[in-house]
Structure formats: C-alpha cells, structure tokens
Design a protein around this motif. Structure first.
Motif, PDB file in Angstrom:
ATOM      1  N   LYS A   4       0.837  -1.204   0.000  1.00  0.00           N
ATOM      2  CA  LYS A   4       0.000   0.000   0.000  1.00  0.00           C
ATOM      3  C   LYS A   4       0.870   1.251   0.000  1.00  0.00           C
ATOM      4  N   LEU A   7       2.516   1.586  -3.479  1.00  0.00           N
ATOM      5  CA  LEU A   7       1.567   2.029  -4.505  1.00  0.00           C
ATOM      6  C   LEU A   7       1.182   3.489  -4.328  1.00  0.00           C
ATOM      7  N   LEU A   8       0.966   3.913  -3.094  1.00  0.00           N
ATOM      8  CA  LEU A   8       0.641   5.324  -2.876  1.00  0.00           C
ATOM      9  C   LEU A   8       1.827   6.225  -3.191  1.00  0.00           C
ATOM     10  N   ALA A  10       4.070   5.561  -5.496  1.00  0.00           N
ATOM     11  CA  ALA A  10       4.117   5.601  -6.964  1.00  0.00           C
ATOM     12  C   ALA A  10       3.041   6.525  -7.527  1.00  0.00           C
ATOM     13  N   LEU A  11       1.853   6.492  -6.927  1.00  0.00           N
ATOM     14  CA  LEU A  11       0.796   7.406  -7.342  1.00  0.00           C
ATOM     15  C   LEU A  11       1.201   8.861  -7.086  1.00  0.00           C
ATOM     16  N   GLY A  12       1.806   9.111  -5.934  1.00  0.00           N
ATOM     17  CA  GLY A  12       2.298  10.452  -5.634  1.00  0.00           C
ATOM     18  C   GLY A  12       3.376  10.899  -6.592  1.00  0.00           C
ATOM     19  N   LEU A  14       3.672   9.959  -9.750  1.00  0.00           N
ATOM     20  CA  LEU A  14       3.035  10.277 -11.031  1.00  0.00           C
ATOM     21  C   LEU A  14       2.271  11.595 -10.964  1.00  0.00           C
ATOM     22  N   LEU A  15       1.470  11.774  -9.928  1.00  0.00           N
ATOM     23  CA  LEU A  15       0.701  13.016  -9.811  1.00  0.00           C
ATOM     24  C   LEU A  15       1.611  14.217  -9.578  1.00  0.00           C
ATOM     25  N   GLY A  62       5.762  14.762  -4.416  1.00  0.00           N
ATOM     26  CA  GLY A  62       4.541  13.965  -4.405  1.00  0.00           C
ATOM     27  C   GLY A  62       4.762  12.583  -3.829  1.00  0.00           C
ATOM     28  N   ALA A  63       5.875  11.939  -4.186  1.00  0.00           N
ATOM     29  CA  ALA A  63       6.175  10.606  -3.654  1.00  0.00           C
ATOM     30  C   ALA A  63       6.394  10.660  -2.149  1.00  0.00           C
ATOM     31  N   PHE A  66       2.855  11.463  -0.379  1.00  0.00           N
ATOM     32  CA  PHE A  66       1.954  10.312  -0.394  1.00  0.00           C
ATOM     33  C   PHE A  66       2.512   9.163   0.437  1.00  0.00           C
TER      34      PHE A  66
END
Length: 88
Positions: A4, A7-8, A10-12, A14-15, A62-63, A66
C-alpha cells in the motif's frame, strides 16, 4: 501494508510529476512575460529548463507526501467503544 505504501508513493510520484511539469510551464510563461524575452529563448527556457525542473521537484515531493500519508495511515487506529458506553 508495505505494498500500500509503495503504490501510494508511486501514485504520488506520477501526480507530482504532472503537477510539477504544469507548474514549471506556468512559472516559465510568467517569467518570460515579465522579462519580455524573445520567442526562441522563451520556448527554450520553458520547455527545456523549467518544465523538467518542476517535474523532478514535483515527482519527489509527491512521492514523499503520499508515502508519509500512507505510513501515517497505518499507525492511526481509532478505538470504537460499544454504543452503551458512548457519551452523547
């Protein structure tokens, strides 16, 4: 739990990358408008300097943000008391 967080993060990443690139373009356009630069130097400054710089800073930020949120979320556990013990 570890998946988790990854993944968060990685989402951070990207965003943050997208937001940082957009912020870099915006800052570059404002900068060139204030400095009254020529058309060639304007595009070079914005797209080869400020956009990648903003993207890198945004991706790292962001990474980290998040990731910290994901780590902190695992530590917060709210105890729920039975209904007959709650104060209203």
């Amino acid at each position: 739990m570890t998946m988790k967080i990854a993944l968060l993060a990685a989402l951070g990443l990207l965003l943050g990358l997208l937001a940082g690139a957009a912020a870099g373009i915006g800052i570059g356009l404002v900068w060139t408008e204030l400095m009254n630069s020529s058309q060639e130097s304007e595009s070079t400054l914005v797209f080869f300097t400020l956009m990648p710089l903003g993207a890198v800073v945004g991706a790292i930020g962001g990474a980290v943000v998040f990731g910290v949120i994901a780590i902190g979320d695992g530590e917060l556990r709210i105890e729920q008391r039975p209904l007959n013990e709650r104060e209203y």
